[in-house]
Enzyme design. Structure first.
Site, mmCIF file in Angstrom:
data_model
loop_
_atom_site.group_PDB
_atom_site.id
_atom_site.type_symbol
_atom_site.label_atom_id
_atom_site.label_comp_id
_atom_site.label_asym_id
_atom_site.label_seq_id
_atom_site.Cartn_x
_atom_site.Cartn_y
_atom_site.Cartn_z
ATOM 1 N N GLU A 288 -28.387 4.898 19.340
ATOM 2 C CA GLU A 288 -27.416 4.043 20.037
ATOM 3 C C GLU A 288 -27.403 2.649 19.429
ATOM 4 O O GLU A 288 -26.340 2.044 19.259
ATOM 5 C CB GLU A 288 -27.759 3.994 21.526
ATOM 6 C CG GLU A 288 -27.469 5.308 22.229
ATOM 7 C CD GLU A 288 -28.022 5.372 23.639
ATOM 8 O OE1 GLU A 288 -27.269 5.750 24.553
ATOM 9 O OE2 GLU A 288 -29.208 5.074 23.818
ATOM 10 N N GLY B 299 -32.149 5.891 22.114
ATOM 11 C CA GLY B 299 -31.767 4.486 22.035
ATOM 12 C C GLY B 299 -31.746 3.956 20.625
ATOM 13 O O GLY B 299 -31.024 2.998 20.320
#
Length: 259
Positions: free
Chosen positions: A111, A108
């Site tokens: 991301e 994440g």
């Protein structure tokens, strides 16, 4: 100001700072606070460019696995949607956004960094999408933004293997755009963001909208979008100020007020 995420504004630059030691792991609260910070950065007129920063030691080690492992399928559907929407909110900030990456940007964290327009990293960083090693896949845009950023074959290699990528390879792949000494990451991000503090805010927003929007369209539709956004600038002070200054003083002399 949240407990783990805050927006600091100085000289036209807004820094969205993650501060959840030791690795800024993303849990439900961090997700919610990131969304609030992104919205505030988008709306504040005194913010002309944005830096995403996790501090000197690490950018973001990814989602909080200890929290995720106890979640049910229904709970993860809700959390996954919120996390993906939060990264999308960062990507949608209508201003130049740079990720200042130190240490690690994994899962994440990578991301989130891919939600920025530009990525500056320390030359000792490691990045990657290691979700496959946990028996899952990226869920905050990693399978989509990564493939658009570096191409589907290279994206599949990283997602399928879950391997960590060192700084030089990350640069060659296009995962990051600039490498600097680890101690210079934030100052380099400030320098990049500082270019836009006195720039044409509306024109910059339209440029970002044209590029990002066009990526999801065929060429003909993208060109139509570009024409619409291009001509719309004739209703703004950016165009009046920029062109008048060019005629009277030459290129690069305009001072924009961000109206």
């Amino acid at each position: 100001m949240g407990e783990f995420v805050r927006l600091e504004v100085d000289g036209g630059i807004g820094t969205i700072r993650l501060e959840r030691p030791p690795v800024n792991a993303i849990n439900g609260q961090v997700t919610a606070e990131l969304a609030v910070a992104a919205q505030e950065a988008a709306e504040r007129s005194d913010v002309r460019a944005v830096i995403l920063y996790g501090g000197e030691k690490t950018f973001c080690g990814g989602a909080d696995v200890k929290e995720m492992v106890t979640r049910s399928y229904v709970e993860m559907r809700s959390f996954g949607a919120k996390l993906q929407n939060t990264v999308a909110a960062v990507a949608a900030i209508p201003k130049p956004v740079v990720a200042a990456i130190t240490g690690y940007a994994l899962g994440g964290g990578l991301e989130l960094a891919m939600g920025a327009d530009y990525r500056i990293a320390g030359d000792n960083v490691k990045v990657g999408q290691p979700e496959i090693l946990l028996g899952i896949i990226p869920g905050a845009g990693g399978t989509q933004r990564l493939a658009r950023l570096i191409g589907p074959s290279k994206a599949k290699d990283l997602v399928f293997t879950g391997r960590f990528v060192k700084a030089e390879e990350a640069l060659s792949l296009g995962l990051v755009d600039q490498l600097v000494a680890p101690d210079d990451v934030y100052s380099a991000a400030q320098k990049w963001a500082g270019q836009f503090v006195n720039g044409p805010a509306v024109a910059l927003a339209q440029a970002k909208a044209a590029i990002d929007g066009g990526l999801d369209m065929d060429l003909a539709s993208g060109l139509k979008l570009e024409t619409q956004l291009f001509t719309s600038l004739w209703a703004t002070e950016d165009q009046t100020t920029g062109m008048t200054s060019f005629v009277e003083n030459g290129p690069g002399k305009a001072t924009f007020e961000g109206k």
